[in-house]
Design an enzyme around this catalytic site. Structure first.
Site, PDB file in Angstrom:
ATOM      1  N   ARG A  58      11.163   2.163 -48.345  1.00 23.52           N
ATOM      2  CA  ARG A  58      11.903   1.862 -49.406  1.00 23.52           C
ATOM      3  C   ARG A  58      12.252   0.471 -49.388  1.00 23.52           C
ATOM      4  O   ARG A  58      12.461  -0.010 -50.561  1.00 23.52           O
ATOM      5  CB  ARG A  58      13.413   2.654 -49.483  1.00 23.52           C
ATOM      6  N   GLU A  95      20.249   4.716 -36.745  1.00 25.06           N
ATOM      7  CA  GLU A  95      21.242   5.441 -37.036  1.00 25.06           C
ATOM      8  C   GLU A  95      20.971   7.049 -36.411  1.00 25.06           C
ATOM      9  O   GLU A  95      21.558   7.805 -35.897  1.00 25.06           O
ATOM     10  CB  GLU A  95      21.645   5.446 -38.236  1.00 25.06           C
TER      11      GLU A  95
HETATM   12  P1  AMP Z   1      19.691   0.760 -39.478  1.00 26.42           P
HETATM   13  O1  AMP Z   1      18.475   0.335 -38.574  1.00 26.42           O
HETATM   14  O2  AMP Z   1      20.711   1.649 -38.708  1.00 26.42           O
HETATM   15  O3  AMP Z   1      20.383  -0.395 -40.295  1.00 26.42           O
HETATM   16  O4  AMP Z   1      18.872   1.583 -40.399  1.00 26.42           O
HETATM   17  C1  AMP Z   1      18.320   1.301 -41.714  1.00 26.42           C
HETATM   18  C2  AMP Z   1      17.255   2.015 -42.120  1.00 26.42           C
HETATM   19  O5  AMP Z   1      17.419   3.391 -41.894  1.00 26.42           O
HETATM   20  C3  AMP Z   1      17.027   1.452 -43.394  1.00 26.42           C
HETATM   21  O6  AMP Z   1      15.402   1.484 -43.627  1.00 26.42           O
HETATM   22  C4  AMP Z   1      17.166   2.561 -44.378  1.00 26.42           C
HETATM   23  O7  AMP Z   1      16.408   3.040 -45.060  1.00 26.42           O
HETATM   24  C5  AMP Z   1      17.361   3.952 -43.278  1.00 26.42           C
HETATM   25  N1  AMP Z   1      18.794   4.438 -43.348  1.00 26.42           N
HETATM   26  C6  AMP Z   1      19.731   4.496 -42.315  1.00 26.42           C
HETATM   27  N2  AMP Z   1      20.895   4.976 -42.866  1.00 26.42           N
HETATM   28  C7  AMP Z   1      20.633   5.408 -43.784  1.00 26.42           C
HETATM   29  C8  AMP Z   1      21.335   6.103 -44.880  1.00 26.42           C
HETATM   30  N3  AMP Z   1      22.542   6.753 -44.253  1.00 26.42           N
HETATM   31  N4  AMP Z   1      21.061   6.412 -46.174  1.00 26.42           N
HETATM   32  C9  AMP Z   1      19.695   5.963 -46.320  1.00 26.42           C
HETATM   33  N5  AMP Z   1      19.075   5.311 -45.637  1.00 26.42           N
HETATM   34  C10 AMP Z   1      19.415   5.011 -44.429  1.00 26.42           C
END
Ligand code: AMP
Length: 176
Positions: A58, A95
């Site tokens: 995305r 996450e």
């Molecule tokens: P992080 O590495 O935990 O910051 O997660 C970021 C990545 O995971 C990004 O590429 C987001 O597209 C996706 N992502 C993580 N959590 C969400 C969420 N609650 N909603 C949408 N995309 C998420």
């Protein structure tokens, strides 16, 4: 414009406990999509940006038009095994689950000024991984830009010392 009205909350996707921020309604609205891109463009057009490094998948949606608007190159960070040429790679925790991403070894040249773009900042692991890859190649990360920041997950704490900008911020998990 109220961009939160075009972000859809999808509870328990892709796994229980996660509230997924679905940006497809934003993308379907030409005025909202353009408005989000305008905010990012205005934020960075005064700075010299050589390359926009965007994160699969995305991040590409916002990173590619932003790169064109900023007269910068577009460089993809992709999931492991997707890029055809020689790569540098890194593994990190997410996450939900774990992930490995790669960057072409000639994607960023030493000394280049790089803006990293993704749709959502959650725990910051993905952005920190992308930043680490850019720096491994000698690039200088001048900023990190997101459409959505889930500030209750404290992703910023994993990204100290670098300018971080988000268009929309959620302070609590159930804010919509
Ligand atoms: P992080 O590495 O935990 O910051 O997660 C970021 C990545 O995971 C990004 O590429 C987001 O597209 C996706 N992502 C993580 N959590 C969400 C969420 N609650 N909603 C949408 N995309 C998420």
């Amino acid at each position: 414009m109220d961009l939160k009205s075009v972000i859809r909350d999808v509870p328990d996707f892709p796994q229980p406990g996660v509230i997924f921020k679905d940006i497809t309604p934003l993308l379907q609205s030409t005025s909202a999509f353009k408005y989000a891109l305008d905010i990012l463009t205005e934020r960075y057009q005064g700075e010299r940006v050589d390359d926009v490094v965007a994160i699969e998948a995305r991040g590409f949606i916002f990173g590619a038009p932003l790169a064109l608007r900023l007269n910068a190159g577009f460089v993809p960070v992709r999931k492991k095994g997707k890029l055809p040429h020689k790569t540098v790679g890194i593994e990190y925790g997410l996450e939900y689950g774990s992930e490995a991403v790669e960057l072409h070894e000639d994607g960023v040249l030493p000394g280049k000024r790089v803006l990293i773009v993704d749709d959502v900042l959650a725990t910051g692991g993905t952005a920190a991984a992308a930043k680490s890859l850019v720096e491994q190649l000698g690039g200088h990360v001048i900023g990190l830009a997101f459409i959505i920041e889930l500030s209750f997950l404290n992703g910023r704490r994993r990204l100290p010392g670098v300018d971080l900008f988000s268009v929309i911020e959620y302070h609590t998990p159930d804010e919509s």
